[in-house]
Design a protein around this motif. Sequence first.
Motif, PDB file in Angstrom:
ATOM      1  N   THR A 268       0.928  -1.259   0.121  1.00 39.02           N
ATOM      2  CA  THR A 268       0.066  -0.070   0.022  1.00 39.02           C
ATOM      3  C   THR A 268       0.990   1.201   0.125  1.00 39.02           C
ATOM      4  O   THR A 268       1.862   1.297   0.922  1.00 39.02           O
ATOM      5  CB  THR A 268      -0.950   0.043   1.146  1.00 39.02           C
ATOM      6  OG1 THR A 268      -1.660  -1.030   1.219  1.00 39.02           O
ATOM      7  CG2 THR A 268      -1.823   1.209   1.342  1.00 39.02           C
TER       8      THR A 268
ATOM      9  N   THR B 242      -3.183   3.817  -2.844  1.00 42.52           N
ATOM     10  CA  THR B 242      -3.138   2.928  -3.944  1.00 42.52           C
ATOM     11  C   THR B 242      -2.564   1.464  -3.129  1.00 42.52           C
ATOM     12  O   THR B 242      -1.909   1.605  -2.406  1.00 42.52           O
ATOM     13  CB  THR B 242      -2.339   2.969  -5.174  1.00 42.52           C
ATOM     14  OG1 THR B 242      -0.973   3.514  -4.491  1.00 42.52           O
ATOM     15  CG2 THR B 242      -2.848   4.208  -6.002  1.00 42.52           C
ATOM     16  N   THR B 243      -3.534   0.441  -3.348  1.00 43.14           N
ATOM     17  CA  THR B 243      -3.134  -0.962  -3.134  1.00 43.14           C
ATOM     18  C   THR B 243      -2.592  -1.928  -4.080  1.00 43.14           C
ATOM     19  O   THR B 243      -3.694  -1.961  -5.123  1.00 43.14           O
ATOM     20  CB  THR B 243      -4.028  -1.396  -1.984  1.00 43.14           C
ATOM     21  OG1 THR B 243      -4.212  -0.474  -0.934  1.00 43.14           O
ATOM     22  CG2 THR B 243      -3.771  -2.641  -1.371  1.00 43.14           C
TER      23      THR B 243
ATOM     24  N   GLU C  47      -6.257  -1.412  -6.256  1.00 42.36           N
ATOM     25  CA  GLU C  47      -7.316  -0.586  -5.827  1.00 42.36           C
ATOM     26  C   GLU C  47      -6.903   0.803  -5.541  1.00 42.36           C
ATOM     27  O   GLU C  47      -5.593   1.040  -5.119  1.00 42.36           O
ATOM     28  CB  GLU C  47      -7.864  -1.233  -4.331  1.00 42.36           C
ATOM     29  CG  GLU C  47      -8.166  -2.478  -4.220  1.00 42.36           C
ATOM     30  CD  GLU C  47      -8.302  -3.120  -2.870  1.00 42.36           C
ATOM     31  OE1 GLU C  47      -8.342  -2.186  -2.065  1.00 42.36           O
ATOM     32  OE2 GLU C  47      -8.619  -4.290  -2.782  1.00 42.36           O
TER      33      GLU C  47
ATOM     34  N   LYS D 173      -8.029   4.244  -3.493  1.00 41.89           N
ATOM     35  CA  LYS D 173      -8.978   5.086  -2.595  1.00 41.89           C
ATOM     36  C   LYS D 173      -8.734   6.588  -2.536  1.00 41.89           C
ATOM     37  O   LYS D 173      -7.495   6.914  -2.581  1.00 41.89           O
ATOM     38  CB  LYS D 173      -8.994   4.440  -1.040  1.00 41.89           C
ATOM     39  CG  LYS D 173      -9.598   3.094  -0.908  1.00 41.89           C
ATOM     40  CD  LYS D 173      -9.495   2.520   0.556  1.00 41.89           C
ATOM     41  CE  LYS D 173     -10.286   1.170   0.451  1.00 41.89           C
ATOM     42  NZ  LYS D 173     -10.045   0.846   1.814  1.00 41.89           N
ATOM     43  N   LYS D 174      -9.821   7.456  -2.565  1.00 40.93           N
ATOM     44  CA  LYS D 174      -9.490   8.954  -2.753  1.00 40.93           C
ATOM     45  C   LYS D 174     -10.477   9.415  -1.175  1.00 40.93           C
ATOM     46  O   LYS D 174     -11.652   8.935  -1.135  1.00 40.93           O
ATOM     47  CB  LYS D 174     -10.136   9.364  -3.724  1.00 40.93           C
ATOM     48  CG  LYS D 174     -10.254  10.868  -3.549  1.00 40.93           C
ATOM     49  CD  LYS D 174      -8.765  11.479  -3.633  1.00 40.93           C
ATOM     50  CE  LYS D 174      -8.983  13.074  -3.704  1.00 40.93           C
ATOM     51  NZ  LYS D 174      -7.840  13.847  -3.481  1.00 40.93           N
TER      52      LYS D 174
ATOM     53  N   GLN E 226     -13.249   3.942  -1.870  1.00 40.11           N
ATOM     54  CA  GLN E 226     -12.896   3.165  -3.262  1.00 40.11           C
ATOM     55  C   GLN E 226     -13.520   3.977  -4.334  1.00 40.11           C
ATOM     56  O   GLN E 226     -14.547   4.452  -4.424  1.00 40.11           O
ATOM     57  CB  GLN E 226     -13.216   1.810  -3.150  1.00 40.11           C
ATOM     58  CG  GLN E 226     -12.208   0.876  -2.473  1.00 40.11           C
ATOM     59  CD  GLN E 226     -12.477  -0.533  -2.698  1.00 40.11           C
ATOM     60  OE1 GLN E 226     -13.351  -1.024  -2.368  1.00 40.11           O
ATOM     61  NE2 GLN E 226     -11.549  -1.185  -3.372  1.00 40.11           N
ATOM     62  N   THR E 227     -12.406   3.891  -5.423  1.00 41.96           N
ATOM     63  CA  THR E 227     -12.808   4.819  -6.542  1.00 41.96           C
ATOM     64  C   THR E 227     -12.267   4.018  -7.973  1.00 41.96           C
ATOM     65  O   THR E 227     -11.247   3.200  -7.687  1.00 41.96           O
ATOM     66  CB  THR E 227     -12.374   6.260  -6.606  1.00 41.96           C
ATOM     67  OG1 THR E 227     -12.840   7.028  -7.552  1.00 41.96           O
ATOM     68  CG2 THR E 227     -10.747   6.416  -6.314  1.00 41.96           C
ATOM     69  N   ASP E 228     -12.748   4.419  -8.950  1.00 41.29           N
ATOM     70  CA  ASP E 228     -12.464   3.769 -10.366  1.00 41.29           C
ATOM     71  C   ASP E 228     -10.718   4.195 -10.399  1.00 41.29           C
ATOM     72  O   ASP E 228     -10.402   5.415 -10.611  1.00 41.29           O
ATOM     73  CB  ASP E 228     -13.160   4.259 -11.388  1.00 41.29           C
ATOM     74  CG  ASP E 228     -12.805   3.633 -12.539  1.00 41.29           C
ATOM     75  OD1 ASP E 228     -12.033   3.040 -12.812  1.00 41.29           O
ATOM     76  OD2 ASP E 228     -13.730   3.879 -13.751  1.00 41.29           O
ATOM     77  N   PRO E 229      -9.933   3.349 -10.657  1.00 43.39           N
ATOM     78  CA  PRO E 229      -8.654   3.510 -10.768  1.00 43.39           C
ATOM     79  C   PRO E 229      -8.021   4.202 -12.067  1.00 43.39           C
ATOM     80  O   PRO E 229      -7.361   4.829 -12.238  1.00 43.39           O
ATOM     81  CB  PRO E 229      -7.882   2.327 -10.805  1.00 43.39           C
ATOM     82  CG  PRO E 229      -8.608   1.228 -10.101  1.00 43.39           C
ATOM     83  CD  PRO E 229     -10.111   1.727 -10.480  1.00 43.39           C
TER      84      PRO E 229
END
Length: 88
Positions: free
Chosen positions: A15, A24-25, A67, A69-70, A74-77
């Motif tokens: 991460t 980001t993960t 993955e 995250k914002k 979770q959001t679309d990469p």
Amino acid sequence: VTDISLSEQLGNLVTVTHDGGLVTTYRFVEPLETLSVGDSVKKGEVIARVAKAYGTEMHDGTHLHFEVKKDGVQTDPAAYLEIVYEEK
């Protein structure tokens, strides 16, 4: 780098926490042996290699589970990637 978890049951992960509330993960990876929590990494730098998938994604074959995250959501990469499509 804020987390490096090694788990055969869940798949290894790395991460990275970025500026602006972005995290980001990268799951189902083998982190580089030289990578440590607290390291700073740059765009394009290799931090891991794709490894065998585990759990429910095992049947999808070897792949990277990515993955984004914002601000904890979770959001679309795709919104954060430069994706180039080539027509064949």
